[in-house]
Design an enzyme around this catalytic site. Structure first.
Site, PDB file in Angstrom:
ATOM      1  N   ASP A  86       0.846  -1.193   0.000  1.00  0.00           N
ATOM      2  CA  ASP A  86       0.000   0.000   0.000  1.00  0.00           C
ATOM      3  C   ASP A  86       0.879   1.239   0.000  1.00  0.00           C
ATOM      4  O   ASP A  86       2.017   1.205   0.480  1.00  0.00           O
ATOM      5  CB  ASP A  86      -0.932   0.016   1.211  1.00  0.00           C
ATOM      6  CG  ASP A  86      -2.074   1.009   0.972  1.00  0.00           C
ATOM      7  OD1 ASP A  86      -3.064   0.626   0.339  1.00  0.00           O
ATOM      8  OD2 ASP A  86      -1.937   2.183   1.372  1.00  0.00           O
ATOM      9  N   TYR A 161      -3.241  12.610   2.503  1.00  0.00           N
ATOM     10  CA  TYR A 161      -3.676  11.808   3.646  1.00  0.00           C
ATOM     11  C   TYR A 161      -3.049  12.313   4.944  1.00  0.00           C
ATOM     12  O   TYR A 161      -3.672  12.309   6.003  1.00  0.00           O
ATOM     13  CB  TYR A 161      -3.295  10.334   3.453  1.00  0.00           C
ATOM     14  CG  TYR A 161      -4.161   9.610   2.442  1.00  0.00           C
ATOM     15  CD1 TYR A 161      -5.514   9.410   2.682  1.00  0.00           C
ATOM     16  CD2 TYR A 161      -3.632   9.122   1.257  1.00  0.00           C
ATOM     17  CE1 TYR A 161      -6.316   8.744   1.766  1.00  0.00           C
ATOM     18  CE2 TYR A 161      -4.418   8.453   0.338  1.00  0.00           C
ATOM     19  CZ  TYR A 161      -5.761   8.265   0.596  1.00  0.00           C
ATOM     20  OH  TYR A 161      -6.546   7.607  -0.311  1.00  0.00           O
TER      21      TYR A 161
HETATM   22  O1  CP3 Z   1      -3.577  -5.030  -7.113  1.00  0.00           O
HETATM   23  C1  CP3 Z   1      -3.169  -4.006  -6.489  1.00  0.00           C
HETATM   24  O2  CP3 Z   1      -3.214  -2.897  -7.040  1.00  0.00           O
HETATM   25  C2  CP3 Z   1      -2.644  -4.263  -5.101  1.00  0.00           C
HETATM   26  C3  CP3 Z   1      -1.761  -3.321  -4.466  1.00  0.00           C
HETATM   27  C4  CP3 Z   1      -2.293  -1.972  -4.007  1.00  0.00           C
HETATM   28  C5  CP3 Z   1      -3.127  -1.726  -2.866  1.00  0.00           C
HETATM   29  N1  CP3 Z   1      -3.201  -0.382  -2.691  1.00  0.00           N
HETATM   30  C6  CP3 Z   1      -3.747  -2.727  -2.007  1.00  0.00           C
HETATM   31  C7  CP3 Z   1      -4.905  -2.341  -1.182  1.00  0.00           C
HETATM   32  C8  CP3 Z   1      -1.941  -0.748  -4.538  1.00  0.00           C
HETATM   33  C9  CP3 Z   1      -1.135  -0.470  -5.793  1.00  0.00           C
HETATM   34  C10 CP3 Z   1      -2.523   0.248  -3.693  1.00  0.00           C
HETATM   35  C11 CP3 Z   1      -2.300   1.674  -3.889  1.00  0.00           C
HETATM   36  C12 CP3 Z   1      -3.115   2.634  -3.149  1.00  0.00           C
HETATM   37  N2  CP3 Z   1      -3.479   2.613  -1.826  1.00  0.00           N
HETATM   38  C13 CP3 Z   1      -3.570   3.840  -3.711  1.00  0.00           C
HETATM   39  C14 CP3 Z   1      -3.313   4.272  -5.123  1.00  0.00           C
HETATM   40  C15 CP3 Z   1      -4.211   3.601  -6.082  1.00  0.00           C
HETATM   41  C16 CP3 Z   1      -5.634   4.088  -6.081  1.00  0.00           C
HETATM   42  O3  CP3 Z   1      -6.518   3.277  -5.812  1.00  0.00           O
HETATM   43  O4  CP3 Z   1      -5.856   5.279  -6.367  1.00  0.00           O
HETATM   44  C17 CP3 Z   1      -4.262   4.519  -2.711  1.00  0.00           C
HETATM   45  C18 CP3 Z   1      -4.963   5.857  -2.859  1.00  0.00           C
HETATM   46  C19 CP3 Z   1      -4.194   3.751  -1.517  1.00  0.00           C
HETATM   47  C20 CP3 Z   1      -4.742   4.072  -0.179  1.00  0.00           C
HETATM   48  C21 CP3 Z   1      -5.790   3.080   0.171  1.00  0.00           C
HETATM   49  N3  CP3 Z   1      -5.506   1.818   0.619  1.00  0.00           N
HETATM   50  C22 CP3 Z   1      -7.213   3.191   0.034  1.00  0.00           C
HETATM   51  C23 CP3 Z   1      -7.955   4.419  -0.412  1.00  0.00           C
HETATM   52  C24 CP3 Z   1      -7.759   1.956   0.421  1.00  0.00           C
HETATM   53  C25 CP3 Z   1      -9.220   1.513   0.387  1.00  0.00           C
HETATM   54  C26 CP3 Z   1      -9.876   1.449   1.720  1.00  0.00           C
HETATM   55  C27 CP3 Z   1     -11.131   0.593   1.717  1.00  0.00           C
HETATM   56  O5  CP3 Z   1     -11.177  -0.366   2.490  1.00  0.00           O
HETATM   57  O6  CP3 Z   1     -12.045   0.869   0.914  1.00  0.00           O
HETATM   58  C28 CP3 Z   1      -6.683   1.125   0.771  1.00  0.00           C
HETATM   59  C29 CP3 Z   1      -6.762  -0.268   1.212  1.00  0.00           C
HETATM   60  C30 CP3 Z   1      -6.270  -1.284   0.256  1.00  0.00           C
HETATM   61  N4  CP3 Z   1      -5.069  -1.217  -0.404  1.00  0.00           N
HETATM   62  C31 CP3 Z   1      -6.914  -2.485  -0.075  1.00  0.00           C
HETATM   63  C32 CP3 Z   1      -6.074  -3.178  -0.966  1.00  0.00           C
HETATM   64  C33 CP3 Z   1      -6.277  -4.538  -1.558  1.00  0.00           C
HETATM   65  C34 CP3 Z   1      -8.265  -2.947   0.480  1.00  0.00           C
HETATM   66  C35 CP3 Z   1      -8.103  -3.367   1.914  1.00  0.00           C
HETATM   67  C36 CP3 Z   1      -8.628  -4.735   2.239  1.00  0.00           C
HETATM   68  O7  CP3 Z   1      -8.655  -5.641   1.385  1.00  0.00           O
HETATM   69  O8  CP3 Z   1      -8.948  -4.940   3.424  1.00  0.00           O
END
Ligand code: CP3
Length: 353
Positions: A86, A161
């Protein structure tokens, strides 16, 4: 410095892959495709292995992070893995109090709002990145000739953030700070650039063959603010990895007006969100930059005929660019039927070059 001779990009494993060839503006033997957020909640096998383990904890367990990275590659036959981690992991590893709250996103224990807050930010120690390097090594050992894409958050998105302390829609806090306290803003985005740059370098050195900088929220900025208050820090993040020679991709959402400025921070490929057709993106970029994108994630839930026609349109529009890697125009929505993704990959690979 360059990558070591046994790195996948140097030892013959990935240099001629479809993904790297298209990123470098060449003609690949098949049309490359991967999906942002391909690893994650749309996959039942992901939900299974994540059960009872927090998001950031799962990123720091190398075997688990490698397994989650590989799941969508096995299932969909996409042309690359995107490293499961992340954008806030470098903050966490530096010692910043941050967590990812399910359904919300990144939340900080204390927002970073003043010059004193910025001065107190801990420096990320390279040794703390060892779990990341371990996870990448395990992943590339399984991926063989398929490249792994490493990534990092761009300084603006991270700082957004950090200043708000949580996700926000309008990013008022960071946008105020860049004008009201430009020196504090500069120090904060320099800090974020160095943390992200080290995180990306760790992934590339350990075996990732390309790197993507995510500036997810840059679209909340006008061009003048972007160039003045953001682009220099994004360039600084990438300065940490340029010497390695791996292709670099830059992506944001709502960035139709920023594409040239985003390319000018010094990247090889521009990721385009779903709002701008690729032929128009290519025109704006002067026809010299390979593109990545931009299937509208909303259409993954549409009837197959509608989705198929859209994918064909994206491919036709992308043909104008000197290289095209198919992707979504933002991440896979969690409710997506994974079989639809597999079918999209099959369609793309089946279509004549
Ligand atoms: O396949 C992939 O892209 C996996 C790797 C990945 C994740 N986050 C895993 C993740 C990548 C490249 C990211 C980048 C990321 N994280 C960004 C940039 C990409 C984008 O979407 O604009 C941003 C803004 C974040 C910050 C972030 N992390 C957010 C806004 C969230 C969502 C929160 C939610 O639960 O709705 C996360 C959590 C996150 N990062 C998840 C995953 C698979 C979901 C958490 C879970 O599965 O419990």
């Amino acid at each position: 410095m360059t990558l070591n001779a046994s790195h996948p990009l140097m030892d013959g494993r990935t240099a001629d892959s479809a993904l790297i060839t298209a990123y470098r503006g060449g003609k690949p033997e098949r049309r490359p495709v991967w999906f942002m957020r391909q690893a994650g909640r749309s996959l039942p096998e992901y939900r299974e292995v994540r059960r009872g383990i927090g998001m950031l904890d799962s990123c720091l367990k190398p075997e688990l992070a490698a397994e989650i990275t590989l799941q969508p590659v096995r299932r969909h036959d996409v042309d690359a893995g995107i490293f499961f981690s992340d954008i806030v992991i470098p903050l966490k590893l530096a010692g910043v109090d941050v967590d990812i709250v399910p359904g919300v996103g990144p939340v900080l224990g204390a927002p970073v709002r003043t010059a004193a807050d910025v001065a107190k930010l801990p420096v990320l120690d390279d040794a703390a990145l060892e779990p990341i390097r371990d996870a990448v090594r395990l992943t590339v050992a399984e991926l063989g000739s398929k490249p792994l894409i490493g990534f990092a958050g761009a300084p603006f998105t991270l700082a957004a953030y950090m200043v708000e302390g949580k996700p926000s829609r309008d990013h008022l806090g960071p946008r105020t700070m860049m004008h009201a306290e430009p020196e504090t803003w500069r120090a904060l985005t320099d800090w974020a650039a160095d943390a992200s740059g080290k995180f990306l370098r760790a992934q590339l050195e350990a075996g990732a063959s390309a790197g993507q900088l995510f500036d997810s929220w840059a679209g909340s900025l006008g061009l003048a603010d972007y160039r003045r208050h953001v682009a220099p820090a994004s360039a600084r993040a990438l300065d940490h990895v340029r010497d390695l020679g791996a292709p670099l991709v830059h992506f944001g959402t709502g960035t139709s007006e920023l594409l040239v400025a985003m390319r000018d921070v010094g990247v090889d490929v521009i990721g385009v969100d779903y709002r701008l057709p690729l032929d128009e993106a290519n025109r704006r970029l002067g026809g010299t930059t390979p593109l990545q994108g931009n299937i509208d994630p909303a259409l993954l839930a549409a009837p197959w005929e509608v989705l198929e026609a859209h994918v064909r349109e994206v491919i036709a529009a992308g043909a104008a660019a000197p290289g095209h890697v198919l992707n979504l125009g933002h991440g896979v929505p969690p409710e997506t039927d994974p079989e639809v993704l597999t079918r999209v990959v099959e369609l793309i690979h089946r279509m004549e070059l």
